[in-house]
Design an enzyme around this catalytic site. Structure first.
Site, PDB file in Angstrom:
ATOM      1  N   LYS A 158       0.861  -1.188   0.000  1.00  0.00           N
ATOM      2  CA  LYS A 158       0.000   0.000   0.000  1.00  0.00           C
ATOM      3  C   LYS A 158       0.894   1.234   0.000  1.00  0.00           C
ATOM      4  O   LYS A 158       1.686   1.448   0.917  1.00  0.00           O
ATOM      5  CB  LYS A 158      -0.910   0.003   1.225  1.00  0.00           C
ATOM      6  CG  LYS A 158      -1.793   1.240   1.281  1.00  0.00           C
ATOM      7  CD  LYS A 158      -2.820   1.180   2.387  1.00  0.00           C
ATOM      8  CE  LYS A 158      -3.638   2.458   2.428  1.00  0.00           C
ATOM      9  NZ  LYS A 158      -4.649   2.428   3.489  1.00  0.00           N
TER      10      LYS A 158
ATOM     11  N   LYS B 160      -2.037  -1.528  -3.910  1.00  0.00           N
ATOM     12  CA  LYS B 160      -2.913  -0.363  -3.851  1.00  0.00           C
ATOM     13  C   LYS B 160      -2.096   0.908  -3.909  1.00  0.00           C
ATOM     14  O   LYS B 160      -1.115   1.007  -3.171  1.00  0.00           O
ATOM     15  CB  LYS B 160      -3.696  -0.421  -2.531  1.00  0.00           C
ATOM     16  CG  LYS B 160      -4.642   0.716  -2.306  1.00  0.00           C
ATOM     17  CD  LYS B 160      -5.227   0.640  -0.926  1.00  0.00           C
ATOM     18  CE  LYS B 160      -6.030   1.908  -0.717  1.00  0.00           C
ATOM     19  NZ  LYS B 160      -6.356   2.119   0.662  1.00  0.00           N
TER      20      LYS B 160
END
Ligand code: PBG
Length: 332
Positions: free
Chosen positions: A202, A256
């Site tokens: 992330k 992400k």
């Protein structure tokens, strides 16, 4: 070894593109509604929805409306729904205690959805930001986001979600050691079959802006998340994180944001071959939606193309706000 290919005109690559039938035979990837996890935003109240201005077409929903959304998703063939809570400003505290309350809005929604639509998988978010007075995913002490005390809180949060009936826990906080700590607690507290989809790679991205509006964290956030989320310049570090999270007990891993990070999806899939997901985040959604609303792009076409690209990059599935719209198109 590189295969030898006969030169033109023996080889004409356009031959296989000449008709829908031949293109269908040559197509390497497919997109189906079963590739989607649909993120939704839940809020207090009954029978109401609130638009999110930076995400046109997306609303915050009360729990009863979230149940209707889950029914719709299930009917469309979408296997999972992911719940994000909107917490009013006065419910946010420094100790974030609401995060592991069995009765917080997220846990209410998990129970209501599992009760009404037991066959849909319910995914959660594990991070303190919706409950934290300063908008961070972890506790803040003397201006630092502290790791280990945050992990203890995340474990409590995850266990409360498992007890509410969640099928997939989604730690999105990027603290070190959280996957192992959550997995250990699930094992020892009788939740062996609860899965973990770790937000593993992330990045500290500016594409999360509209999401922070949706959960009311934009105005709360002080500073940035660069000390815990990844540097967008890094790629090898993503592989170290995936290896670490798999060793600690993650069942699935996530990259992400999505579209600007397809190279990471491909490296992760090629290296580990595990269930790999991408999150087409709020800013990606907002860009495509805004361009479509301005008449600059064909909205349906770029939605479907962007989703297919995740499959081509090696993803097994996609978290996307487009899930119901795309599923309707795929279902004809
Ligand atoms: C917070 C969280 C974020 C998103 C999912 N969980 C935002 C952030 O890290 O600031 C972003 C999702 C999106 O942009 O759609 N833990």
């Amino acid at each position: 070894m590189k295969p030898t290919v006969a030169p033109f005109p023996t080889t004409r690559l356009r031959r296989m593109r000449q008709s829908p039938a031949l293109r269908a035979l040559a197509r390497q990837n497919v997109l189906t509604p079963s590739d989607f996890i649909w993120p939704i935003f839940v809020m207090e109240g009954t029978d109401a929805e609130e638009p999110i201005p930076s995400m046109p077409g997306v609303t915050r929903k009360t729990v009863d409306r979230a149940v209707i959304a889950a029914r719709e998703a299930h009917a469309l063939g979408i296997p999972a729904i992911c719940i994000f809570p909107y917490t009013s400003m006065d419910a946010r505290t420094e100790d974030c205690a609401l995060a592991w309350s069995p009765d917080n809005i997220s846990n209410q929604a998990i129970r209501a959805i599992k009760d009404a639509v037991p066959d849909i998988a319910v995914m959660t978010d594990i991070a303190l930001d919706p409950y934290n007075i300063n908008g961070h995913d972890g506790f803040v002490e003397n201006g630092q986001i502290v790791n280990d005390r945050t992990v203890d809180a995340l474990v409590k949060m995850g266990i409360a979600q498992a007890e509410a009936g969640a099928d997939i826990l989604g730690p999105s906080d990027m603290m070190d050691g959280r996957i192992g700590a959550i997995r250990g607690a699930l094992e020892s507290e009788g939740h062996q079959n609860v899965t973990i989809l770790s937000y593993t790679a992330k990045y500290a991205s500016s594409f999360y802006g509209p999401f922070r509006d949706a959960v009311g964290a934009s105005s709360a956030l002080t500073g940035d998340k660069n000390t815990y989320q990844m540097d967008p310049a890094n790629s090898d570090e993503a592989l170290r994180l995936v290896e670490r999270d798999l060793n600690e007990g993650a069942d699935m891993i996530m990259v992400k944001p999505g579209m600007p990070y397809l190279d990471i999806c491909r490296r992760v899939k090629d290296t580990f071959g595990v269930p790999t997901y991408a999150y087409q985040v709020s800013g990606e959604f907002a860009m495509l939606r805004a361009a479509a609303q301005s008449g600059w792009l064909d909205g349906d076409a770029v939605m479907m193309e962007s989703l297919m690209c995740f499959k081509r990059a090696g993803c097994d599935g996609i978290l996307t706000y487009f899930a119901p719209e795309a599923a309707k198109i795929l279902n004809g």
